[in-house]
Structure formats: C-alpha cells, structure tokens
Design an enzyme around this catalytic site. Structure first.
Site, PDB file in Angstrom:
ATOM      1  N   GLU A  43       0.825  -1.207   0.000  1.00  0.00           N
ATOM      2  CA  GLU A  43       0.000   0.000   0.000  1.00  0.00           C
ATOM      3  C   GLU A  43       0.865   1.266   0.000  1.00  0.00           C
ATOM      4  OE1 GLU A  43      -3.763   1.855   2.562  1.00  0.00           O
ATOM      5  OE2 GLU A  43      -2.343   0.491   3.531  1.00  0.00           O
ATOM      6  N   LYS A 116     -10.139   2.541  -2.079  1.00  0.00           N
ATOM      7  CA  LYS A 116     -10.303   1.986  -0.734  1.00  0.00           C
ATOM      8  C   LYS A 116     -11.603   2.475  -0.103  1.00  0.00           C
ATOM      9  CE  LYS A 116      -7.563   1.590   3.542  1.00  0.00           C
ATOM     10  NZ  LYS A 116      -6.235   1.922   4.135  1.00  0.00           N
ATOM     11  N   CYS A 153      -5.821  -2.818   2.382  1.00  0.00           N
ATOM     12  CA  CYS A 153      -5.493  -2.742   3.808  1.00  0.00           C
ATOM     13  C   CYS A 153      -6.701  -2.864   4.736  1.00  0.00           C
ATOM     14  CB  CYS A 153      -4.689  -1.484   4.090  1.00  0.00           C
ATOM     15  SG  CYS A 153      -3.783  -1.568   5.666  1.00  0.00           S
TER      16      CYS A 153
END
Length: 294
Positions: A43, A116, A153
């Site tokens: 990331e 995300k 993540c």
C-alpha cells in the site's frame, strides 16, 4: 488446471519517492525474470506512510490516475509482460483524494482501479484526513490472467468486502497493505494483532473458496509529529489458498520477495466440497445493512 505465478514484493520505504520507484522497478523486474505473471505491491508504495500526521502539505504527494506512476508501471508491465497491482495516492480533483489500487495489464493499459472503501482513523493512521471513501464499489478487475478482487489494507478486516468481490466472480483476493506495531504495546499484544490480521484474511479465503494475496510493507518509520513512537511495519506478506492454507509467508522484519504458484481452478473444487454459497440464506440477511441491532 489454470495456474498462475504470483510475485510478492515486500519492501521498506524511504523519504525519496525516486529511490522507492527505482527499487520497486528492480524488484518487479527480478520477479518477472523468476517467472511471475502477476506482481503485487504494498500500500502507498511510492512514499513513506505519510498518514502518521495530519499535514496539508502531504496532499502534494498525490497524483492523478492516469498519471506519472501509471505511466511508469504501465511501461514496466508491458516490457516485462506482467500484470502489476500498484497502490497510489490519487488526486481526483482539488480537495478530493483517494487511496487507490490500480491494475496495469500486460499491454501496459490500466485494466481497472479500486478506491479503498474502509478508511481508518486511529493514532498514527490518520487516513480520514487524506482519503475520501471509495465510490466505485466492490467489483473485480478483468485482466489477461484472471479476475482480480483488489481491496486495500483496512478493507481486509471486513468479510462483507471479500464476499461482495467473490459474488461478482473474483478469482482471487488481493490486499496491498501498510500495517504495523505500536511500539509501546507489549510483545504479546503485538503478536496477537499480527496473528489476528492473518487469521481474518485466511478466513476470507475459506469462506469464499478463493486464494488471498496480501503484501505489507516492512521496517520502521518515524512519526514526524512526535505524538507516537512511530510504526514498526510487521511485513509477514503472505499467499493463502482457498482453504486458508499458507503457501508462503514473508519475513516479519526484512525485505522479501517470492514467486508463488497457485491454481485458480482449485477454488471451484473447494466450493464443491464446501458449498457455502449454495447454503447462504440471502432472504434472511437484511439486517446486515443496518449499523447495529434490529
């Protein structure tokens, strides 16, 4: 059997984006030479993990998509004949930014992107200051080697995200990651956190009959504000099979890279043995869309 070779590249980061990109290019090239067809990066790999502080100047680290990084990684993907999963700080418009994963296909084109969805806001992880939650949903990205369920993540803790990717036909789940220890936690607490992180993702593999690929950064990064003692990123990147079995696990403390072969068709066989999708009671799941309670 439809086998693919996945390249995992676990790295530490420096304050120089140029240095980080150079080492990324070297690592991707090495993995391609070792037979990787898909290379997954960690990331926000171009920079230090800047979310340890809330500073408006850090928005200068962002870039458009397409932009400079997609050009660099697109050229690499085309030259090496690999698919690359990159992770960028996307500038969508003035004052509007995302934490975005981009997939570059073997012809150098952008196969797709994922913004995300779940954005943390914890000490040393002040991501809500920087990132607007994603607005393009949970949709696998079609590539020349298969349908990639790319998440990022904090998304890895949410079974709903993995399930929605699986329901749309993802053939594997991929998580670029930046997570580590708070240095003031006890060693036992640190171990519990790292174990939980791996267990929940291996659970997604089992529940959905899909392989999981997770690539984390490694090494210590100082907190410029001094409010915390910095983050020791715990590495431990891994590849798990559709029954949660570990095919590969990287070092907890050192840079690492590996090429791991997986069989994309094996998941179908696992789903025949364990038909979780057949037995889902979808008519009873309305409550899942509520924040809490009945």
């Amino acid at each position: 059997m439809r086998k693919i070779k996945i390249g995992v590249l676990q790295m530490h980061n420096t304050a120089s984006a140029e240095d980080n990109r150079m080492r990324l290019a070297e690592g991707i090239t090495d993995l391609a030479k070792r037979g990787a067809q898909l290379v997954v990066l960690q990331e926000l790999h171009n920079t230090l993990y800047f979310c340890q502080t809330e500073t408006v100047d850090n928005f200068n680290l962002s870039e458009p998509i397409p932009g400079p990084s997609t050009a660099v990684f697109g050229d690499l993907a085309k030259t090496l004949g690999v698919v690359i999963v990159a992770s960028l700080f996307e500038k969508r418009a003035p004052g509007l930014y995302h934490n975005t994963a981009v997939v570059l296909d073997t012809d150098g084109s952008i196969a797709g992107k994922y913004r995300k969805m779940h954005i943390p806001d914890d000490p040393a992880y002040y991501e809500k200051f920087y990132f607007t939650p994603g607005d393009i949903g949970f949709h696998p990205i079609e590539t020349s080697i298969g349908r990639l369920g790319v998440l990022v993540c904090w998304d890895q803790w949410y079974p709903e995200a993995a399930r929605l990717m699986a329901l749309e036909g993802a053939e594997l789940l991929i998580y670029p990651t930046a997570i580590g220890y708070e240095s003031r936690d006890t060693a036992d607490e640190q171990q519990r956190q790292r174990d939980a992180w791996a267990i929940v993702q291996r659970g997604h593999a089992v529940a959905n009959g899909l392989p999981v690929v997770t690539v984390n950064r490694v090494g210590f990064e100082h907190d410029p504000s001094g409010q915390t003692e910095g983050i020791q990123f715990w590495g431990s990147s891994f590849v798990a099979g559709p029954q949660g079995e570990l095919y590969y696990r990287a070092s907890e403390t050192e840079e690492d890279s590996a090429v791991v072969e997986i069989d994309l068709d094996h998941g179908e066989q696992v789903r025949r043995w364990w038909p979780f999708f057949r037995d889902r009671r979808i008519e009873e799941y309305g409550g899942i869309t509520k924040r809490y309670g009945l």
